[in-house]
Design a protein around this motif. Sequence first.
Motif, mmCIF file in Angstrom:
data_model
loop_
_atom_site.group_PDB
_atom_site.id
_atom_site.type_symbol
_atom_site.label_atom_id
_atom_site.label_comp_id
_atom_site.label_asym_id
_atom_site.label_seq_id
_atom_site.Cartn_x
_atom_site.Cartn_y
_atom_site.Cartn_z
ATOM 1 N N TYR A 90 0.769 -1.327 0.156
ATOM 2 C CA TYR A 90 0.173 0.171 0.029
ATOM 3 C C TYR A 90 0.899 1.261 -0.146
ATOM 4 O O TYR A 90 1.738 1.181 0.798
ATOM 5 C CB TYR A 90 -0.802 0.013 1.340
ATOM 6 N N CYS A 92 0.799 5.174 0.470
ATOM 7 C CA CYS A 92 0.120 6.465 0.998
ATOM 8 C C CYS A 92 0.746 7.655 0.190
ATOM 9 O O CYS A 92 1.782 7.906 0.536
ATOM 10 C CB CYS A 92 0.122 6.569 2.435
ATOM 11 N N CYS A 112 -1.614 9.277 8.729
ATOM 12 C CA CYS A 112 -3.017 9.132 8.249
ATOM 13 C C CYS A 112 -3.479 7.761 9.023
ATOM 14 O O CYS A 112 -3.073 6.757 8.945
ATOM 15 C CB CYS A 112 -3.222 9.461 6.624
ATOM 16 N N GLU B 8 -6.042 4.189 -2.061
ATOM 17 C CA GLU B 8 -5.890 5.147 -1.430
ATOM 18 C C GLU B 8 -6.922 6.203 -1.569
ATOM 19 O O GLU B 8 -7.843 6.685 -0.796
ATOM 20 C CB GLU B 8 -4.511 5.900 -1.256
ATOM 21 N N HIS B 12 -10.231 6.921 0.944
ATOM 22 C CA HIS B 12 -10.678 8.440 1.649
ATOM 23 C C HIS B 12 -12.042 8.781 0.986
ATOM 24 O O HIS B 12 -12.714 9.134 1.846
ATOM 25 C CB HIS B 12 -9.309 9.115 0.889
HETATM 26 S S1 FES Z 1 -3.799 7.126 3.414
HETATM 27 FE FE1 FES Z 1 -2.742 8.695 2.363
HETATM 28 S S2 FES Z 1 -3.210 10.287 3.240
HETATM 29 FE FE2 FES Z 1 -4.748 8.882 4.108
#
Ligand code: FES
Lengths: 157, 157
Positions: A90, A92, A112, B8, B12
Motif C-alpha cells: 500500500y 500512501c 493518516c 488510497e 478516502h
Molecule cells: S492514506 Fe494516504 S493520506 Fe490517508
Amino acid sequence: MKLPVSTEWLLHCATSLAQLEPGATASAAQLADYYDLPAPYLAKQLQALVKAGILAATTGPRGGFRLARAASEITMLQIVEAVDGASMPYECREIRRQGRGALPPEDCRSICVLAEKMADAHRAWRASLAGVSLADILAELPAYAPERTRSRLTSRA
Amino acid sequence: MKLPVSTEWLLHCATSLAQLEPGATASAAQLADYYDLPAPYLAKQLQALVKAGILAATTGPRGGFRLARAASEITMLQIVEAVDGASMPYECREIRRQGRGALPPEDCRSICVLAEKMADAHRAWRASLAGVSLADILAELPAYAPERTRSRLTSRA
Ligand code: FES
Ligand code: FES
C-alpha cells in the motif's frame, strides 16, 4: 497485488537446500532441473538470495549453493522479501493534503489513520511469515523427504 | 507486490462519504475535486464500489454516491478488495509436481506446506483489515472533521 512467480521457486529451492547434508551444495542447473525451471533466470534469483545473506555460493567445479546459516535462522519472510523487496504493497501518497479538502500541515503531523491501518495489516502479514523458519517447514515434511531430495537433486550436474 | 494507487483514493472517498448526513450524496466530480483526482478514472472506481455493494449511486441532477450500508458494516478489507480483487498475492503453480524432483500424485493430496504458510499470512492480512470498519476510522478522526468534510465536499458541484 501479486508476488512474482519466482517466489514459489525460491521458497522451494531454499527448502531443498535445507535438506542437504551439512556442507553439500547444489548448482543452479541442478535446482533448475529438479523443479523444471529456466536455469538462467533461476540463477539470477539465487544470487539475490546470496546477496540477502540467505544462501552462500561456492565456486569451482563442485561449486553451488547452500544455506548461509542454520535452517532455523532463515524465515519465509526473509526469502519472500529477498525475491520481491520489503516495501509495503500500500502506498500512501498523502492525498489528504491535496485538493479542495486539503488538510493544513498541522493536522498531518501524524500518519493518516487509513495508512496506519494498512501498515498494521502489512505488519500482520510480515509477522506471520517471520514466524515460520525453514526448520519449521522441514519438520512438516514426511520422514523420507530429505533422502529423496538429496538423491534427486545432487545425483547429476 | 503493489496495491493500485487508487486504493488510497477509494479508502478516502468512502471515509468522506461516511461523514455525510444520512441520505446526502456526493458526485464523482465533487469527490475528484475534494482530493484533486482524475474524475473519469475515479468515477470508474466508484462504480466498482457500487458493484461490490459498498456504495449506492443515485441518478438525476442531485444524484451521486452514498454508503450502501452503515459505516459499521463496511470494512477496509471490503474496500481494498473491491479495488484490487480478492485473489491471493502468492500464486502456487504446484512446482512440487514437476521436474526431476516431481512428487507422485499421492503425495500431493494436501496443499503444499509452503503454499499453506503463504495462505496463513494472507489470512492474517485479511483479518487485520476485516477488523477495521469505516465507523472505527471515523471514531479516530478529530471532532471537527465531519462538519469540515461536509461543507468542503458538497458546497459546489
Ligand atoms: S492514506 Fe494516504 S493520506 Fe490517508
Ligand atoms: S507446490 Fe506451490 S508452494 Fe509448494
